[in-house]
Design a protein around this motif. Structure first.
Motif, PDB file in Angstrom:
ATOM      1  N   ALA A 314       0.846  -1.208   0.000  1.00 26.50           N
ATOM      2  CA  ALA A 314       0.000   0.000   0.000  1.00 26.50           C
ATOM      3  C   ALA A 314       0.875   1.250   0.000  1.00 26.50           C
ATOM      4  O   ALA A 314       0.625   2.201  -0.744  1.00 26.50           O
ATOM      5  N   PHE A 315       1.926   1.239   0.834  1.00 23.49           N
ATOM      6  CA  PHE A 315       2.798   2.426   0.865  1.00 23.49           C
ATOM      7  C   PHE A 315       3.516   2.594  -0.468  1.00 23.49           C
ATOM      8  O   PHE A 315       3.704   3.718  -0.954  1.00 23.49           O
ATOM      9  N   GLU A 316       3.915   1.478  -1.074  1.00 20.49           N
ATOM     10  CA  GLU A 316       4.626   1.589  -2.361  1.00 20.49           C
ATOM     11  C   GLU A 316       3.702   2.144  -3.456  1.00 20.49           C
ATOM     12  O   GLU A 316       4.156   2.865  -4.345  1.00 20.49           O
ATOM     13  N   LEU A 317       2.399   1.849  -3.367  1.00 19.85           N
ATOM     14  CA  LEU A 317       1.442   2.455  -4.318  1.00 19.85           C
ATOM     15  C   LEU A 317       1.376   3.966  -4.099  1.00 19.85           C
ATOM     16  O   LEU A 317       1.278   4.742  -5.050  1.00 19.85           O
ATOM     17  N   VAL A 318       1.449   4.379  -2.832  1.00 22.32           N
ATOM     18  CA  VAL A 318       1.456   5.818  -2.523  1.00 22.32           C
ATOM     19  C   VAL A 318       2.692   6.463  -3.160  1.00 22.32           C
ATOM     20  O   VAL A 318       2.593   7.497  -3.831  1.00 22.32           O
ATOM     21  N   LEU A 319       3.844   5.823  -2.961  1.00 21.73           N
ATOM     22  CA  LEU A 319       5.101   6.366  -3.522  1.00 21.73           C
ATOM     23  C   LEU A 319       5.007   6.533  -5.038  1.00 21.73           C
ATOM     24  O   LEU A 319       5.486   7.506  -5.599  1.00 21.73           O
ATOM     25  N   LYS A 320       4.361   5.526  -5.674  1.00 23.24           N
ATOM     26  CA  LYS A 320       4.249   5.556  -7.142  1.00 23.24           C
ATOM     27  C   LYS A 320       3.063   6.400  -7.610  1.00 23.24           C
ATOM     28  O   LYS A 320       2.755   6.428  -8.798  1.00 23.24           O
ATOM     29  N   LYS A 321       2.363   6.981  -6.651  1.00 20.30           N
ATOM     30  CA  LYS A 321       1.177   7.822  -6.934  1.00 20.30           C
ATOM     31  C   LYS A 321       0.107   7.054  -7.706  1.00 20.30           C
ATOM     32  O   LYS A 321      -0.589   7.619  -8.554  1.00 20.30           O
ATOM     33  N   GLN A 322      -0.017   5.760  -7.412  1.00 15.20           N
ATOM     34  CA  GLN A 322      -1.066   4.957  -8.083  1.00 15.20           C
ATOM     35  C   GLN A 322      -2.326   4.954  -7.215  1.00 15.20           C
ATOM     36  O   GLN A 322      -2.674   3.946  -6.592  1.00 15.20           O
ATOM     37  N   PHE A 323      -2.969   6.128  -7.188  1.00 18.55           N
ATOM     38  CA  PHE A 323      -4.121   6.267  -6.299  1.00 18.55           C
ATOM     39  C   PHE A 323      -5.392   5.699  -6.924  1.00 18.55           C
ATOM     40  O   PHE A 323      -5.424   5.419  -8.122  1.00 18.55           O
ATOM     41  N   GLY A 324      -6.417   5.530  -6.079  1.00 21.85           N
ATOM     42  CA  GLY A 324      -7.687   4.977  -6.580  1.00 21.85           C
ATOM     43  C   GLY A 324      -7.600   3.474  -6.755  1.00 21.85           C
ATOM     44  O   GLY A 324      -8.382   2.895  -7.506  1.00 21.85           O
ATOM     45  N   ARG A 325      -6.663   2.836  -6.060  1.00 16.80           N
ATOM     46  CA  ARG A 325      -6.499   1.386  -6.190  1.00 16.80           C
ATOM     47  C   ARG A 325      -6.589   0.716  -4.826  1.00 16.80           C
ATOM     48  O   ARG A 325      -6.378   1.359  -3.782  1.00 16.80           O
ATOM     49  N   MET A 326      -6.913  -0.569  -4.837  1.00 16.20           N
ATOM     50  CA  MET A 326      -6.928  -1.365  -3.603  1.00 16.20           C
ATOM     51  C   MET A 326      -5.919  -2.502  -3.742  1.00 16.20           C
ATOM     52  O   MET A 326      -5.863  -3.166  -4.776  1.00 16.20           O
ATOM     53  N   VAL A 327      -5.145  -2.709  -2.704  1.00 13.64           N
ATOM     54  CA  VAL A 327      -4.182  -3.814  -2.669  1.00 13.64           C
ATOM     55  C   VAL A 327      -4.962  -5.133  -2.735  1.00 13.64           C
ATOM     56  O   VAL A 327      -6.069  -5.227  -2.208  1.00 13.64           O
ATOM     57  N   ALA A 328      -4.385  -6.132  -3.392  1.00 13.57           N
ATOM     58  CA  ALA A 328      -5.074  -7.427  -3.486  1.00 13.57           C
ATOM     59  C   ALA A 328      -4.066  -8.566  -3.500  1.00 13.57           C
ATOM     60  O   ALA A 328      -2.877  -8.349  -3.818  1.00 13.57           O
ATOM     61  N   TYR A 329      -4.534  -9.746  -3.135  1.00 12.63           N
ATOM     62  CA  TYR A 329      -3.720 -10.961  -3.199  1.00 12.63           C
ATOM     63  C   TYR A 329      -4.352 -11.836  -4.274  1.00 12.63           C
ATOM     64  O   TYR A 329      -5.474 -12.303  -4.121  1.00 12.63           O
ATOM     65  N   LYS A 330      -3.638 -11.983  -5.388  1.00 14.33           N
ATOM     66  CA  LYS A 330      -4.193 -12.729  -6.533  1.00 14.33           C
ATOM     67  C   LYS A 330      -3.151 -13.693  -7.049  1.00 14.33           C
ATOM     68  O   LYS A 330      -1.995 -13.287  -7.299  1.00 14.33           O
ATOM     69  N   ASN A 331      -3.538 -14.942  -7.244  1.00 14.39           N
ATOM     70  CA  ASN A 331      -2.638 -15.952  -7.812  1.00 14.39           C
ATOM     71  C   ASN A 331      -1.264 -15.937  -7.143  1.00 14.39           C
ATOM     72  O   ASN A 331      -0.228 -15.881  -7.793  1.00 14.39           O
ATOM     73  N   ASN A 332      -1.268 -15.939  -5.825  1.00 17.00           N
ATOM     74  CA  ASN A 332      -0.043 -15.992  -5.034  1.00 17.00           C
ATOM     75  C   ASN A 332       0.863 -14.778  -5.243  1.00 17.00           C
ATOM     76  O   ASN A 332       2.080 -14.870  -5.131  1.00 17.00           O
ATOM     77  N   ASP A 333       0.268 -13.651  -5.545  1.00 14.82           N
ATOM     78  CA  ASP A 333       1.048 -12.434  -5.760  1.00 14.82           C
ATOM     79  C   ASP A 333       0.337 -11.266  -5.073  1.00 14.82           C
ATOM     80  O   ASP A 333      -0.890 -11.245  -5.003  1.00 14.82           O
ATOM     81  N   ILE A 334       1.103 -10.299  -4.604  1.00 16.96           N
ATOM     82  CA  ILE A 334       0.498  -9.086  -4.048  1.00 16.96           C
ATOM     83  C   ILE A 334       0.428  -8.065  -5.174  1.00 16.96           C
ATOM     84  O   ILE A 334       1.453  -7.684  -5.747  1.00 16.96           O
ATOM     85  N   THR A 335      -0.777  -7.639  -5.460  1.00 18.33           N
ATOM     86  CA  THR A 335      -0.980  -6.759  -6.608  1.00 18.33           C
ATOM     87  C   THR A 335      -2.010  -5.691  -6.203  1.00 18.33           C
ATOM     88  O   THR A 335      -2.231  -5.449  -5.017  1.00 18.33           O
ATOM     89  N   SER A 336      -2.656  -5.060  -7.185  1.00 20.35           N
ATOM     90  CA  SER A 336      -3.714  -4.107  -6.834  1.00 20.35           C
ATOM     91  C   SER A 336      -4.749  -4.046  -7.950  1.00 20.35           C
ATOM     92  O   SER A 336      -4.471  -4.440  -9.090  1.00 20.35           O
ATOM     93  N   VAL A 337      -5.938  -3.599  -7.593  1.00 25.21           N
ATOM     94  CA  VAL A 337      -7.027  -3.440  -8.557  1.00 25.21           C
ATOM     95  C   VAL A 337      -7.614  -2.040  -8.366  1.00 25.21           C
ATOM     96  O   VAL A 337      -7.375  -1.415  -7.329  1.00 25.21           O
ATOM     97  N   THR A 338      -8.369  -1.559  -9.351  1.00 31.30           N
ATOM     98  CA  THR A 338      -8.990  -0.245  -9.159  1.00 31.30           C
ATOM     99  C   THR A 338     -10.063  -0.376  -8.071  1.00 31.30           C
ATOM    100  O   THR A 338     -10.614  -1.462  -7.858  1.00 31.30           O
TER     101      THR A 338
END
Ligand code: F6P
Length: 368
Positions: A314-338
């Motif tokens: 979540a903090f790394e998304l903030v650093l990258k300014k990828q706002f409007g997203r939610m962190v997710a766990y998908k297919n054994n990976d930590i990722t994000s979705v809108t």
């Protein structure tokens, strides 16, 4: 002294509490500390801390977050009565009027100098995140719920802890059921999703598992019980999810507390017990409603790990300014979705899934 201007991040927890919330908070704060120019703050009781005058906002220093990942609950407190989209305002006659306070909230967060917000919460909280993002707030969501009912993430932290707690309780009920030749009905949480019940039934070895996704026929359950008894001897352990309903009936619920958005589920174990007796069940029955035991205490290791990974990401998304997203766990990976995807559809147990088929293969009856 370092006079360099720092970036300010605000973190909050909303909705019901859940084991692992503190591990997310710590994950965010620890990852942020690695960037020398960020300061992390927490709003007390979801967004209520921002609304209050004076504001209730605490700095998440090394001392405040140290070691909190092992603790249950949330050091930031939480509430399900402060939805800024539909804020309950108590009227002189005791009723509530709901008002939209999103613009006021966004303006205040900006005025306080926060560049970004991380909102840790379930589906309701992420809908709030979406509304605030539309108003121009730089926001990231982190999913949490013991119910595991968000389709955008394969797992939510807190779920495995709830299943472990429920399974430990189930194991205890098995030995007493066996000693007394009784039917034990154990009610678990989950709202409209049967994930906790299904996993607990498989882990514990239940004879019957009743979930909201598969409405039950009480005579089928009575037949399953009687098949396990001979000359009055035998025992049966049933797991029932709080949102379960009979084929021709409704869910057991009561009104939520004043200002709360939710109806309260609970008590379905007693309903099933009565229905079994009315349908001719001859065995002695006892009911246990686990309730908030499932949400309390320390998260198990799996949830501490998942929650910590969510916090860092979540903090790394903030650093990258990828706002409007939610962190997710998908297919054994930590990722994000809108946030839009995040709140689109709940995740329910599919009655044709491998899990239900395996449970049936183990002899578990769903009363269908
Ligand atoms: O969503 C999590 C959950 O624990 C549900 O399983 C349960 O129905 C509900 O919250 C209980 O809410 P409260 O803590 O407001 O009684």
């Amino acid at each position: 002294m370092n006079n360099e201007k720092k970036h300010k991040l605000l973190v909050l927890t909303g909705g019901g509490d859940c084991p692992g919330l503190n591990a997310v908070i710590r994950g965010i704060a620890k990852r942020a500390r690695r960037e020398k120019d960020w300061e992390v703050y927490g709003s007390i009781e979801a967004f209520n801390g921002v609304f209050r005058d004076p504001v209730e906002i605490v700095k998440l220093s090394r001392r405040v977050v140290g070691g909190i990942h092992v603790r249950g609950g949330t050091i930031l407190k939480t509430t399900n009565k402060g939805n800024p989209v539909n804020f309950p305002v108590l009227q002189p006659d005791g009723t509530y009027k709901h008002v939209d306070r999103t613009q006021e909230l966004v303006d205040k967060i900006h005025a306080l100098g926060f560049e970004a917000v991380i909102n840790i919460g379930g589906d309701g909280s992420q809908r709030i995140s979406q509304a605030l993002h539309k108003r121009g707030l730089n926001i990231i969501g982190v999913p949490k719920t013991i119910d595991n009912d968000l389709s955008a993430t394969d797992l939510t932290f807190g779920f495995q802890t709830a299943v472990q707690i429920a399974t430990d309780c189930f194991d205890k009920l098995v030995t007493t059921a066996e000693s007394h030749h009784r039917v034990m009905i154990m009610e678990v949480m989950g709202r409209d999703a049967g994930w906790i019940a299904l996993h607990t039934a498989i882990a514990g070895g239940a004879e019957v598992c009743i979930i909201p996704e598969i409405p039950y026929d009480v005579t089928k359950i009575v037949n399953r019980i009687h098949a396990r008894y001979k000359n009055g001897r035998g025992f049966v352990n049933i797991v029932i999810s709080e949102g379960a309903k009979p084929k021709d009936g409704t869910v057991t619920s009561s009104a939520g507390e004043r200002g709360s958005e939710h109806v309260r589920l609970g008590g379905v174990a007693y309903q099933l017990s009565k229905q079994l007796k009315d349908a001719g069940c001859t065995a002695e029955i006892r009911e246990t409603v686990l309730g908030h035991i499932q949400r309390g205490g320390s998260p198990i290791a799996f949830d501490r790990v998942l929650a910590s990974l969510f916090g860092v990401h979540a903090f790394e998304l903030v650093l990258k300014k990828q706002f409007g997203r939610m962190v997710a766990y998908k297919n054994n990976d930590i990722t994000s979705v809108t946030l839009e995807e995040a709140t689109k559809a709940p995740s329910f147990v599919n009655k044709d899934s491998h899990l239900v088929k395996a449970a049936k293969g183990l002899g578990i009856s769903f009363g269908d």
